[in-house]
Structure formats: C-alpha cells, structure tokens
Motif scaffolding. Structure first.
Motif, short mmCIF file in Angstrom:
data_model
loop_
_atom_site.label_atom_id
_atom_site.label_comp_id
_atom_site.label_asym_id
_atom_site.label_seq_id
_atom_site.Cartn_x
_atom_site.Cartn_y
_atom_site.Cartn_z
N GLY A 94 0.80 -1.22 0.00
CA GLY A 94 0.00 0.00 0.00
C GLY A 94 0.83 1.27 0.00
O GLY A 94 2.00 1.29 -0.37
N SER A 95 0.19 2.34 0.44
CA SER A 95 0.84 3.65 0.38
C SER A 95 1.89 3.84 1.47
O SER A 95 2.90 4.49 1.25
CB SER A 95 -0.21 4.76 0.51
N LYS A 266 -14.43 3.63 0.05
CA LYS A 266 -15.36 2.62 0.53
C LYS A 266 -15.26 1.35 -0.30
O LYS A 266 -15.29 0.23 0.23
CB LYS A 266 -16.78 3.16 0.49
N LEU A 267 -15.11 1.50 -1.61
CA LEU A 267 -14.97 0.33 -2.48
C LEU A 267 -13.66 -0.40 -2.21
O LEU A 267 -13.61 -1.64 -2.22
CB LEU A 267 -15.03 0.77 -3.95
N ILE A 268 -12.59 0.35 -1.96
CA ILE A 268 -11.30 -0.28 -1.64
C ILE A 268 -11.42 -1.10 -0.37
O ILE A 268 -10.95 -2.24 -0.30
CB ILE A 268 -10.22 0.81 -1.50
N LEU A 269 -12.07 -0.55 0.64
CA LEU A 269 -12.25 -1.28 1.89
C LEU A 269 -13.13 -2.51 1.69
O LEU A 269 -12.88 -3.56 2.30
CB LEU A 269 -12.87 -0.36 2.94
N PHE A 270 -14.15 -2.39 0.84
CA PHE A 270 -15.00 -3.55 0.55
C PHE A 270 -14.21 -4.67 -0.11
O PHE A 270 -14.36 -5.85 0.23
CB PHE A 270 -16.16 -3.11 -0.35
N ILE A 271 -13.34 -4.30 -1.06
CA ILE A 271 -12.52 -5.31 -1.73
C ILE A 271 -11.56 -5.96 -0.75
O ILE A 271 -11.35 -7.19 -0.77
CB ILE A 271 -11.76 -4.68 -2.91
N PHE A 272 -10.96 -5.17 0.13
CA PHE A 272 -10.06 -5.74 1.15
C PHE A 272 -10.81 -6.72 2.05
O PHE A 272 -10.29 -7.79 2.41
CB PHE A 272 -9.45 -4.63 1.98
N ALA A 273 -12.03 -6.36 2.43
CA ALA A 273 -12.83 -7.26 3.27
C ALA A 273 -13.16 -8.54 2.53
O ALA A 273 -13.16 -9.63 3.12
CB ALA A 273 -14.11 -6.55 3.72
N TRP A 274 -13.44 -8.43 1.24
CA TRP A 274 -13.72 -9.62 0.43
C TRP A 274 -12.47 -10.48 0.29
O TRP A 274 -12.53 -11.71 0.40
CB TRP A 274 -14.24 -9.18 -0.94
N LYS A 275 -11.33 -9.85 0.08
CA LYS A 275 -10.08 -10.60 -0.05
C LYS A 275 -9.71 -11.34 1.24
O LYS A 275 -9.03 -12.37 1.20
CB LYS A 275 -8.93 -9.66 -0.44
N ALA A 276 -10.13 -10.79 2.37
CA ALA A 276 -9.80 -11.42 3.65
C ALA A 276 -10.39 -12.82 3.77
O ALA A 276 -9.92 -13.63 4.59
CB ALA A 276 -10.29 -10.55 4.80
N ARG A 277 -11.37 -13.14 2.92
CA ARG A 277 -11.98 -14.47 2.95
C ARG A 277 -11.25 -15.46 2.05
O ARG A 277 -11.63 -16.64 2.00
CB ARG A 277 -13.44 -14.38 2.55
N PHE A 278 -10.24 -14.99 1.31
CA PHE A 278 -9.46 -15.91 0.47
C PHE A 278 -8.77 -16.95 1.35
O PHE A 278 -8.17 -16.60 2.37
CB PHE A 278 -8.42 -15.16 -0.35
N LEU A 338 -8.43 1.31 -7.82
CA LEU A 338 -9.14 0.13 -7.32
C LEU A 338 -8.42 -1.15 -7.73
O LEU A 338 -8.26 -2.07 -6.92
CB LEU A 338 -10.57 0.10 -7.86
N PHE A 339 -7.97 -1.22 -8.97
CA PHE A 339 -7.30 -2.42 -9.46
C PHE A 339 -5.82 -2.47 -9.09
O PHE A 339 -5.21 -3.53 -9.19
CB PHE A 339 -7.42 -2.51 -10.99
N SER A 340 -5.25 -1.36 -8.66
CA SER A 340 -3.82 -1.32 -8.32
C SER A 340 -3.60 -1.38 -6.81
O SER A 340 -2.81 -2.19 -6.32
CB SER A 340 -3.18 -0.05 -8.88
N PHE A 341 -4.30 -0.53 -6.08
CA PHE A 341 -4.09 -0.42 -4.64
C PHE A 341 -4.53 -1.68 -3.90
O PHE A 341 -3.96 -2.03 -2.87
CB PHE A 341 -4.87 0.79 -4.11
N THR A 342 -5.55 -2.37 -4.42
CA THR A 342 -6.08 -3.54 -3.72
C THR A 342 -5.29 -4.82 -3.98
O THR A 342 -5.60 -5.86 -3.40
CB THR A 342 -7.55 -3.78 -4.13
N THR A 343 -4.28 -4.77 -4.85
CA THR A 343 -3.50 -5.98 -5.12
C THR A 343 -2.66 -6.40 -3.93
O THR A 343 -2.31 -7.57 -3.78
CB THR A 343 -2.57 -5.76 -6.32
N GLY A 344 -2.30 -5.45 -3.08
CA GLY A 344 -1.41 -5.75 -1.96
C GLY A 344 0.04 -5.43 -2.24
O GLY A 344 0.90 -5.65 -1.39
N ALA A 345 0.31 -4.87 -3.43
CA ALA A 345 1.67 -4.41 -3.74
C ALA A 345 1.86 -3.02 -3.15
O ALA A 345 0.93 -2.42 -2.61
CB ALA A 345 1.89 -4.39 -5.24
#
Length: 474
Positions: A94-95, A266-278, A338-345
């Motif tokens: 992240g940042s 809010k969308l970034i946080l939603f994606i992170f929450a969804w990824k937490a279930r991986f 959204l597609f860059s920040f949420t990758t975890g890089a």
C-alpha cells in the motif's frame, strides 16, 4: 561582608552559565539526529523520484510502440510486485501512510517492538522495489505515500543508531517528523508537510513538535531542491480574472469530488474485506492477475488514461488547450487505483486521487463550457475535493495544491472546496481510508492482548501528551 556577597554572586553566575551551556548542549545534541535524518530523507526522495519517473517512462515507451505487450508486462509486474511484498515484507504494501499512523499509535515502552514490523530498512527496500515494478506494469499508483513511509523508516533507523548516552528523544516525535519531512520532499511542499503532521498524525499539542518538524522539513526540502532544483510539482496555471460566479462551480465540483473520493475509499475497503476471505495464495494470485488484465483491457479498448499515476492528466488539463476530459475519464481514474491499490503491492494513492479530482473538475467545466481560467479553478477544486474525500484532511489538501501551483490568490476558493468535500464525505463514511487501514494494521501485527494494549495506549495519547514528548526540543 561585601567580599562574601560578591563571591556568592560570582558562584551563582558560574552555576547559571554552566546550566545554560548544558541545556544548549542538550538541545543541540537532540537536534542533530533530526538534521541527519532530514538530509538522508531528501536524498532518498530525489533518488526515488528519478527511479519512479524512469519506471513510468518505460511504460510510456511500451504504450507508444508495442501496446499489446502490456498483456504480458502488466500481469508479470503486478504479480512480481505483490510477491515481493508477501515474501519479504507484508507491511510494505500500500501507500505506507496507514503504517506510519499505526506505528505512531503502538509506540510505547510495552509495545514498541511492534514498530519494527512497520518501519525499517527492509520496508524501505521492498517499498521501493515493489512500487517501481508496479509503475513499470502501468499501475495507477503514486510515489508520495511510499516516500512518507520511507522517510519515517529513515528517522526510526537514525533513532535506533543513537548511543545510550545521547540525550533522550521520543521515538514518536522522530516518526511524526519523518513523515512530515517525507511529504515535504515528495511534493516540494514544506507547509504541506507541516500541516499534514498536525492534521493527520499528531495527537498531542504541536508545541512538542514544532522545532523538530520545522527544521526537518526545511532541511529535507532543501536537500531535495539541491539536486532537483526549485521546482513546482505542477507549475503555474492561469487563474487571473476568475468570474464572480465561480464559487458555485467550486461548490459543485467539491461536492461531487468529495463523494467520489469517499466512495472510492469505501470500495477499496469492501474489496479488502472480500479478499480477507481468500483461503489460499492461489486465490490472491488469480486476483492480482485479474486486476492487471482489467487494467490492460481498459487501457487497450477504452483509454490508456487508466494507467499510471495520472500526473499527465493534471498537466494536460491545466497547461494545454485540451481542457476537457472524456465523460468516462473520472471513472477510469477511480478504477485504476481500485485495481492497483487492492492488489497488496506497494504504491501510493495521493497522486491518483489528485488526478481523479482533476478529471472531475475538468468534466464539470465541460458541462458549462466555462473559460479556460475558470476551468483551471474547477480542476484545482476537484483535486482538493477528491483528496479530501480520501484522506479527510482538508487543510492538508488545500495547502498541498496551493504549494504545487503557487497560486495563493485562490486560497479561499480551495478552502471552500475542502470544507464542502469534508462535509459531504462523512455521508459515505465517518472515517478516512487511512483510519480504517491503520486499525487493520494494528490488529494484523499484534495478538489480541497486544491489540487491546495498543488501543489503550492510543486512548491515553489522545487525552494527554506523552511524557517523553516534553523532553523533546521545542
């Protein structure tokens, strides 16, 4: 009797001079670590800037000559950037600003060992490598947030290298000052660094930090300018002769940009929450590869504006005759992070947020077909509004944009934009993206018992200043 009185006075004077000299010596010794770290931060910022620009130039060359290669280059770079972070330093993702905020929160004698996970030499190396690889792959990231993370790490390392006999300095002061110096060096905005430290990072009275922050911001900024020159991040847009009705446009742009900035967060946080279930790393690999392919597909079939930090959009709309963007450009500039920040890089969101805001201002200007000068005003208002929607730091956003353009005659317009964006963004979420991520980082790096302890420490910091801070130079 007079002789005795004179001797007493002489002895008192000598004692006073000795005390004064000891205090002077102590203050000088306390200041030296800040100055050393400031110079290092300025040099790091310059080197990182040149490397980041070079990485973006590689992407530009690929787009210009063989754009089809992005279908290979982007997935490889996205996956490599993600793997570097996951393999060597998970907290380098992240940042970096939420990590610094979390490190400040957990700094106490009982939890200071947690700071080593958030700041350090390994963080610096992986932060730089991962973000550069992401930039080569066309990721919509910035270098400013990572520069803040790097600077805070530099200050923390300098603090650790001090010998035990050195006059006591609060570690928390070092990290706050480092973050301020990092922002100042990244944007060449000294006032922005100071305001950022006050508005975003500090929980105690500014008097405990002022000397350290002022001197560090100046030295870091001058060190960067010595190599890059006295540059402006953007330049000097024309803003003379604004129409009397421009305040209505500023208010509209700020409202839209603030809502969109908060919505993207809010969308970034939603994606992170969804990824937490991986459940497996394979899920993360497919997600990162999918994000990179979505970026390339949008760039190939819609517009390449989705790629990169977006600084070219700001420069084009502010300084050329191409004032208006396509109707879909703000959507692209939201999809990019959204597609860059949420990758975890590794990669920042400051510059992409400013670019998204600039596109919002340009689009609104096209609706009403206003003059070029009024369009510039709406673009700057959009930058302030969108960044405020993401960070909830309106004063930092205003000062950054003012210093990036050196147009202080529109300060009231930008303050209005920041105020409106700050008010409407609360309708989407009461807290900023950084606040949410900070809480998650604190939970990730500690056991449940340690998490409860760090939350208790943070509550104490918000009530009264840290005792050690009083020993800091002021």
């Amino acid at each position: 009797m007079n002789i005795i009185i004179q001797k007493i006075r002489l002895q008192l004077k000598r004692s006073f001079d000795r005390i004064r000299n000891e205090n002077l010596k102590k203050n000088a010794l306390q200041a030296i670590p800040f100055w050393i770290a400031s110079v290092i931060t300025g040099l790091f910022a310059v080197l990182y800037t040149k490397l980041f620009v070079g990485a973006e130039d590689i992407t530009a060359i690929v787009i210009r000559h063989h754009m089809w290669m992005l279908f290979i280059l982007s997935p490889v770079c996205f996956l490599l950037a993600w793997w570097l972070v996951q393999r060597f330093s998970p907290f380098a993702r992240g940042s970096g600003i939420p990590q610094v905020m979390a490190a400040i929160q957990v700094t106490s004698p009982r939890t200071s060992h947690l700071v080593d996970k958030l700041l350090g030499f390994r963080i610096i190396v992986i932060k730089v490598l991962s973000s550069l690889v992401m930039a080569i792959g066309g990721g919509a990231i910035g270098r400013e947030g990572p520069t803040i993370h790097i600077a805070a790490s530099v200050y923390k390392i300098v603090y650790q290298l001090l010998p035990k006999w050195w006059p006591k300095i609060a570690k928390r002061n070092m990290m706050v000052t480092g973050a301020a110096a990092g922002l100042a060096a990244a944007f060449n905005t000294p006032l922005g660094g100071i305001v950022f430290a006050i508005e975003e990072l500090t929980k105690t009275h500014f008097s405990y930090y002022k000397t350290a922050i002022f001197s560090s911001v100046i030295i870091a900024g001058l060190s960067a300018q010595a190599l890059l020159g006295p540059y402006l991040y953007l330049g000097y847009p024309k803003l003379d002769g604004l129409s009397a009705s421009i305040f209505f446009g500023v208010a509209l742009v700020a409202l839209l940009a603030g809502l969109l900035g908060a919505g993207m967060s809010k969308l970034i946080l939603f994606i992170f929450a969804w990824k937490a279930r991986f459940k497996t790393k394979a899920h993360h690999v497919f997600f990162v590869a999918g994000c990179s392919l979505m970026m390339v597909l949008l760039a190939f079939y819609v517009n390449k504006e989705v790629l990169g930090s977006g600084k070219d959009i700001m420069e084009t709309t502010l300084f050329t005759a191409n004032k208006y963007v396509h109707w879909y450009t703000p959507l692209l500039r939201i999809c990019g992070p959204l597609f860059s920040f949420t990758t975890g890089a590794a990669g920042g969101i400051f510059a992409p947020a400013l670019a998204a805001g600039a596109s919002v201002g340009s689009l609104v200007a096209s609706w009403f077909n206003v003059s070029d000068i009024d369009t510039n005003m709406l673009i700057l208002s959009g930058m302030v509004g969108f960044l405020t929607g993401v960070t909830r730091s309106p004063f930092t956003s205003v000062i950054l944009v003012l210093e990036m353009t050196d147009r202080h005659n529109v300060i009231f317009h930008l303050i209005l934009a920041g105020m409106i964006a700050s008010l409407v963004s609360v309708l989407v979420d009461k807290h900023s993206l950084y606040d949410h991520l900070k809480v998650q980082y604190v939970k990730d790096l500690s056991t449940p018992e340690e998490t409860a302890l760090t939350e208790q420490v943070d509550e104490q910091k918000t009530i009264k200043p840290i005792t050690n801070d009083r020993e800091q130079i002021s």
